[in-house]
Design an enzyme around this catalytic site. Structure first.
Site, PDB file in Angstrom:
ATOM      1  N   CYS A  88      40.374  78.206  51.826  1.00 63.36           N
ATOM      2  CA  CYS A  88      41.266  77.045  51.936  1.00 63.36           C
ATOM      3  C   CYS A  88      41.007  76.013  50.854  1.00 63.36           C
ATOM      4  O   CYS A  88      41.764  75.061  50.708  1.00 63.36           O
ATOM      5  CB  CYS A  88      41.145  76.423  53.319  1.00 63.36           C
ATOM      6  SG  CYS A  88      41.666  77.573  54.596  1.00 63.36           S
ATOM      7  N   CYS A 215      45.321  71.642  66.006  1.00 62.37           N
ATOM      8  CA  CYS A 215      45.406  72.589  64.900  1.00 62.37           C
ATOM      9  C   CYS A 215      46.471  72.118  63.906  1.00 62.37           C
ATOM     10  O   CYS A 215      47.507  71.595  64.304  1.00 62.37           O
ATOM     11  CB  CYS A 215      45.801  73.983  65.404  1.00 62.37           C
ATOM     12  SG  CYS A 215      44.729  74.589  66.719  1.00 62.37           S
ATOM     13  N   LYS A 341      47.287  68.469  59.152  1.00 62.67           N
ATOM     14  CA  LYS A 341      47.833  68.435  60.500  1.00 62.67           C
ATOM     15  C   LYS A 341      49.357  68.395  60.478  1.00 62.67           C
ATOM     16  O   LYS A 341      50.005  69.207  61.124  1.00 62.67           O
ATOM     17  CB  LYS A 341      47.269  67.211  61.243  1.00 62.67           C
ATOM     18  CG  LYS A 341      47.844  66.989  62.624  1.00 62.67           C
ATOM     19  CD  LYS A 341      47.279  68.006  63.591  1.00 62.67           C
ATOM     20  CE  LYS A 341      48.144  68.259  64.788  1.00 62.67           C
ATOM     21  NZ  LYS A 341      49.337  69.044  64.531  1.00 62.67           N
ATOM     22  N   HIS A 345      49.791  73.157  55.933  1.00 65.08           N
ATOM     23  CA  HIS A 345      48.655  73.777  55.241  1.00 65.08           C
ATOM     24  C   HIS A 345      49.014  75.118  54.608  1.00 65.08           C
ATOM     25  O   HIS A 345      48.637  76.172  55.105  1.00 65.08           O
ATOM     26  CB  HIS A 345      47.492  73.929  56.231  1.00 65.08           C
ATOM     27  CG  HIS A 345      46.221  74.408  55.621  1.00 65.08           C
ATOM     28  ND1 HIS A 345      45.923  74.278  54.279  1.00 65.08           N
ATOM     29  CD2 HIS A 345      45.143  75.020  56.172  1.00 65.08           C
ATOM     30  CE1 HIS A 345      44.726  74.803  54.044  1.00 65.08           C
ATOM     31  NE2 HIS A 345      44.233  75.265  55.180  1.00 65.08           N
TER      32      HIS A 345
END
Lengths: 398, 482
Positions: A88, A215, A341, A345
Site C-alpha cells: 500500500c 474500513c 476512509k 484507497h
C-alpha cells in the site's frame, strides 16, 4: 547523517482523479485523467519528462507488470520508466523514485504516477493475498485479510491500555466520523456521506473488532506528481511545494520473529517519522506539523499512527480524538480530504493522493476544506501489516 | 516382554446429535429412527483421517523420545491419498526420523487390529518401537443408516519391549470376503447390504468364530478376561453377542456408539484406549477387530500402566465437546452440500510440492530455528538471527515449536477471509521459551478467545487445492478454554 532531501526538489504539478467505483474507466484511462490534470497544473511538456516511475500493487488485475503500461499509455518518448511496488506504500515509492532522480541531477523533471484498478475483481475488499505473499506463505501463513491483519492491532491495543471493546470501538468510530465529515466536503472523494458514531458502532463486523465503517473505501483511481528542481519550478509557477523530508522504513522482522514488539503500534512508522522529522528539521511535531494525511486503511491504523508519529502520547490518542485535536478545525487536522476512509484507497495511487491534498492545501486551493496558513504537511503511507510493514513518511511545505 | 508401551486417543470436538440428523433427514428414511440415539463425533472442517491420526499419536507419544520410533503403521479406511503414502505424512508431522519403516493398512475396518499385529510381529522380529496410528472419518449418504452410525475418531498405540503397559498374549485372525459393505475405486460412499444380514451373519457370527478360534489356539479361558473389547455399532446386537459368550455386562467394553459412533478401523483401538484408561495391573483384555473377517488379540495389563495415566485419552476428549447444532454445517464441512464460497473463495493459488519438500520440517512438523550464538528461537526458521543485538548469519539449529505452550498475543475473527467455517479466527501466539507466530485458530469461537489465553498446537488441514487435487496441512492453535 546524510544531507537529506530538504528543499532540493519541488512539486511543480499534480493530478488526481475522482476515486471510487469507476466501472467505466480502465487503469489506462485513469492514468491519462490524472496526468492531464498534472500537465495543465504545471505547464510541463511531456517531452521534458526525464524519467518516470509507476506505482501499482495488484498489477495482475490492473495494468499488468512493468512500467510499459505507463510509457505506452502516455506515449512518453522512450523515456526511462520503472515500476515500483511496496504494497500500500507503492504510491509514495513512485514519488521517491522521481524525487531522488531530480535530486541526483539525473534528470530535470520526473513523473511519479500511481494507479490501481481494484473494482474489476468481483468481490469486496482487496484482491486475495493468497498468491501475493510468496510460495512459503501459502503453506504457513494464517488465512489473513487486510482488515484481519489490522484488527489484531486493535485487540492488542485494547488489551494493552485496558479499554473495553465498547471504549475501543467508540474511539475508533470517532475517527471514521471525522473522516466522513471531511470526505463529504470533497468532490473527488469516493464516499461522501456523513455518518454518526452510532452508525459506525452498529455496522456489520468485518474482522472483530473492526466494523464496516472502520474500513477504508476500496476504489479505483490514479494520482500523479511532476517534480523538478526548485529553480525550474519557480520559473513555471509562483507556488511550487518543496519536499522537506522523504523517508521509508521496512521491518527488520523483529516484530513477528521476537517477542519485543507490543503489537499495539507500528514500529516502521516510528522509525520513518523520526528520520523524516530530523531530515525536515522538525523538533516538535505536535507543534510544527500543520496538517496530515495518514494511512487510515482502518480506523485503528489511524489511531495508532497518531501515537507512532509522536503527536499523541502513547495510549492517549483516544483523548486527543475526544478533544477534536485531529478535526478539520483542530490543532492538526488529519485526513482533510477524507483519507483512505472516504477519499478511497486505490493502492498504488494513495501515497500520491495524500501528497496531492497537502499540495493543494499549501497552495490554498482546498476549497471549503482549506486549512488556515499551513506550513508543513505530513503524509504517512503504510504497506503490509502492523506485524510486518514498510512505511513511508513525507513532509512537504512551501 | 512384547506389548503396548503407550496409548493415546483423539475424538474431534464437534458432536452431532443423531436426533438432529433425524429431524433433518428422517422424512426421507424414517427407519433411521432406530439408531437415532446419542450423538456422533464429527471431524471439524479442517480435520481428516491424517490429522486425527496425528492428534491421537501426539497424545500417545507424550513424554516419549520420538527418535526411538522405528516404524509407523497407519490404519484407516478413509485415507485422503490413494498414491502418496499417508503414513509418510503422519510420520513427517510427528517429526519422526526418516530412517523408519512405514505402511498404510487400509481397505477394511479390521485394519486397525491388523496394523497392531504387524507392529507386534515387527517388535518380536526386530525389537525397537512401532507406532500404530489409526483414524477414520467415513461418509454416509444423507439420510442413510451409515450417516447416523459412522463417527469420527482416532487412536494410537506404541508397541515395544521395554516398559510394557500391556503384555501381548497371543492372537488369532480370520479372513472372509464378507461383503457387508464396500467402496470401490470411484465411489464416494460405502454401499451396504441389508443391516439385518450384517448384524446376524456378520457381527453375530464372525466375532464369535474369531474368539472361539483364538481360545482354541491359545488355550486361554474366556472367563479369564476382565474386559472383552469388540465393536458392533448396533448396541443390542453388541450385548447379544456378549451374552452368547456368557460375558457379563461389566466385562463388555462399551461400544461408545452414543458418544462417538463407529469410527471404522480406529474403533477397536479407541475402545482399547478407553479400556486401558480404567484398567488395573493384572487385568486381561481381549480385543477383537471386525471387518472382512476379524482379528483377536489378548493383552495383560502390567504395573507400568500407572505411568501413562496422564493421557487425554478417550475420557479427556469426550469431556471436551461442542454441539454441532446445524445439520447443514455438518453437510458443508463434509462437502455433502455445495456452498457459495464466492469469488474470493474460488481463488486457489498453485500448491508447490518443491516448496513443501524444502520446508517440510517447518510446515509439517512446525520446527523453527534457534540461534546457536544467542539462543533466540524463531518461527518460521530464520537464516539471520532476528535478535537485533545478535544478527548472526547461518548459525541456526532446528527448534521444535509444536510441543511448546503458547499464549494468545492478539487475535481477530475475520468475516472477509474465505473460510468454510466463517469467521476465520486467527492471531499471533507467543511461545514459552521465545518465538512468536501468526497462526490460524481452530476448535473455538470468538467468545472463547482472549489476549493471554493459553493455546496448544494441533495438526490440521490448511487448505484444499481443488484444482490440483491436493491438500495443504499445517498447524493451528487451539485455545485452551477452561
Amino acid at each position: 547523517m546524510a544531507d537529506g532531501i530538504k528543499d532540493k526538489v519541488a512539486i511543480v504539478g499534480m493530478g488526481c482523479t475522482t476515486f471510487g467505483e469507476r466501472w467505466d474507466k480502465g487503469p489506462e484511462d485513469l492514468m491519462v485523467e490524472s496526468f492531464k490534470e498534472a500537465l495543465q497544473d504545471s505547464g510541463v511538456d511531456p517531452k521534458d519528462i526525464g524519467a518516470a516511475w509507476l506505482g501499482t500493487c495488484f498489477e495482475e488485475i490492473g495494468v499488468g507488470k512493468s512500467a510499459i503500461p505507463l510509457s505506452a499509455t502516455l506515449k512518453l518518448p522512450f523515456t526511462p520508466v520503472s515500476r515500483v511496488e511496496n504494497f500500500c506504500a507503492s504510491g509514495t515509492e513512485a514519488f521517491r523514485g522521481a524525487v531522488y532522480a531530480v535530486a541526483s541531477g539525473a534528470c530535470k523533471i520526473a513523473l511519479a504516477m500511481g494507479v490501481e484498478k481494484l473494482k474489476d475483481i468481483g468481490y469486496g475488499g482487496l484482491p486475495d493475498f493468497g498468491a501475493a505473499m510468496g510460495t512459503r506463505a501459502r503453506l504457513i501463513s494464517a488465512n489473513m485479510t487486510a482488515p484481519g491483519g489490522f484488527a489484531m492491532m486493535a485487540t492488542r491495543y485494547f488489551a494493552k491500555y485496558g479499554l473495553t471493546p465498547e471504549q475501543g470501538k467508540t474511539a475508533m468510530a470517532k475517527i471514521s466520523v471525522k473522516s466522513h465529515k471531511n470526505g463529504a466536503k470533497n468532490p473527488k472523494a469516493h464516499l461522501r456521506r456523513e455518518v454518526t458514531v452510532e452508525q459506525v458502532l452498529n455496522a456489520p463486523v468485518i474482522a472483530w473488532p473492526l466494523g464496516l465503517f472502520d474500513c477504508c473505501g476500496v476504489s479505483d483511481g490514479s494520482a500523479c506528481a511532476l517534480v523538478t528542481t526548485p529553480e525550474i519550478a519557480k520559473s513555471l509557477r509562483k507556488d511550487p511545494v518543496l519536499v522537506k523530508a522523504l523517508q521509508i522504513a521496512g521491518t527488520s522482522g523483529e516484530e513477528l520473529a521476537t517477542q519485543s514488539w507490543d503489537g499495539a503500534h507500528v514500529e516502521t512508522t516510528v522509525q520513518a517519522s523520526r528520520r523524516a522529522y530530523a531530515e525536515a528539521g522538525i523538533k516538535n511535531p505536535r507543534e510544527e506539523i500543520s496538517m496530515m494525511e495518514v494511512h487510515d486503511c482502518f480506523s485503528i491504523t489511524e489511531l495508532a499512527t497518531y501515537e507512532d508519529l509522536g503527536i499523541s502520547e502513547r495510549g492517549k490518542a483516544p483523548n486527543d480524538i475526544n478533544d477534536g485535536f485531529y478535526e478539520l478545525t483542530g490543532k492538526i487536522p488529519c485526513q482533510p480530504d477524507g483519507g483512505l476512509k472516504c477519499f478511497g484507497h486505490p493502492i498504488g495511487a494513495s501515497g500520491l493522493r495524500m501528497i496531492y491534498e497537502m499540495y493543494k492545501q499549501l497552495q490554498g486551493k482546498a476549497g471549503e476544506r482549506q486549512i488556515k496558513n499551513p506550513r508543513y504537511g505530513l503524509t504517512h503511507n503504510l504497506g503490509g501489516f502492523p506485524a510486518s510493514s514498510v512505511c513511508s513518511v513525507a513532509i512537504v511545505g512551501l | 516382554m512384547v506389548g503396548i508401551t503407550s496409548f493415546g486417543a483423539f475424538v474431534p470436538r464437534y458432536r452431532l446429535s443423531r436426533m438432529t440428523v433425524f429431524m433433518n433427514m428422517g422424512w426421507f428414511n424414517p427407519v433411521t429412527m432406530g439408531v437415532a440415539q446419542g450423538e456422533k463425533a464429527v471431524a471439524n472442517f479442517d480435520e481428516d483421517s491424517i490429522t486425527m491420526a496425528v492428534s491421537a499419536s501426539l497424545d500417545c507419544l507424550k513424554g516419549r523420545d520420538r527418535s526411538q520410533i522405528d516404524a509407523l503403521y497407519l490404519a484407516s479406511t478413509s485415507l485422503p491419498y490413494r498414491e502418496r503414502q499417508n503414513a509418510g505424512i503422519v510420520a513427517t508431522a510427528l517429526d519422526l526420523k526418516p530412517g523408519i519403516r512405514t505402511a498404510d493398512l487400509t481397505d477394511c475396518t479390521k485394519a486397525g487390529t491388523s496394523a497392531m499385529l504387524a507392529g507386534l510381529d515387527n517388535v518380536k522380529a526386530n525389537g525397537g518401537n512401532v507406532l500404530v496410528a489409526s483414524a477414520d472419518c467415513r461418509l454416509g449418504r444423507m439420510g442413510s443408516l451409515q450417516e447416523q452410525v459412522y463417527g469420527d475418531a482416532g487412536a494410537a498405540v506404541l508397541l515395544g519391549s521395554e516398559n510394557v503397559i500391556a503384555e501381548f498374549q497371543g492372537a488369532y485372525s480370520l479372513t472372509y470376503d464378507f461383503v457387508d459393505h464396500y467402496r470401490s475405486e470411484d465411489m464416494q460412499f460405502d454401499r451396504s447390504w441389508e443391516d439385518r444380514w450384517v448384524r446376524e451373519q456378520g457381527y453375530g457370527q464372525i466375532i464369535g468364530e474369531a474368539v472361539m478360534g483364538f481360545l482354541k489356539k491359545t488355550k486361554l479361558p474366556l472367563d479369564g478376561f476382565n474386559k472383552v473389547i469388540f465393536n458392533c455399532p448396533f448396541t443390542r446386537e453388541h450385548q447379544a453377542i456378549a451374552k452368547k459368550g456368557k460375558i457379563a455386562p461389566d466385562r463388555l467394553q462399551a461400544n461408545l456408539f452414543e458418544q462417538i459412533g463407529d469410527a471404522g478401523a480406529a474403533q477397536p483401538l479407541v475402545m482399547l484406549a478407553a479400556a486401558l484408561e480404567t484398567s488395573k495391573p493384572g487385568d486381561k483384555l481381549l480385543l477383537v477387530g471386525y471387518g472382512n473377517g476379524a482379528d483377536a488379540l489378548a493383552f495383560e495389563v502390567t504395573p507400568e500402566i500407572e505411568k501413562v495415566r496422564d493421557r487425554k485419552g478417550v475420557k479427556g476428549h469426550l469431556a471436551k465437546r461442542a454441539d454441532l447444532t446445524a445439520y447443514t454445517k455438518y453437510c458443508v464441512f463434509r462437502n455433502l452440500l455445495p456452498v457459495d464460497v464466492q469469488i474470493r473463495g474460488e481463488i486457489e493459488p498453485p500448491t508447490s510440492v518443491t516448496a513443501l519438500w524444502r520446508n517440510r520440517r517447518a510446515v509439517m512438523a512446525y520446527v523453527g530455528s534457534k540461534c546457536k550464538k544467542c539462543g533466540t528461537p524463531a518461527y518460521p526458521p530464520q537464516a539471520v538471527c532476528p535478535n537485533p543485538k545478535c544478527k548472526s548469519m547461518d548459525e541456526m539449529e532446528a527448534y521444535p515449536f509444536a510441543d511448546k505452550k503458547g499464549t494468545i498475543f492478539s487475535y481477530t475473527a475475520d468475516m472477509l477471509a474465505a473460510s468454510i467455517d466463517p469467521p476465520a479466527i486467527y492471531g499471533i501466539v507467543d511461545f514459552e521459551g521465545g518465538g512468536r507466530a501468526s497462526i490460524d485458530f481452530t476448535d473455538c469461537t470468538l467468545e472463547d478467545v482472549k489476549v493471554g489465553l493459553p493455546v496448544e498446537l494441533s495438526f490440521r488441514r490448511k487448505f484444499v487445492d481443488h484444482v490440483r487435487g491436493i491438500s495443504g496441512y499445517f498447524w493451528k492453535a487451539v485455545p485452551i478454554v477452561k
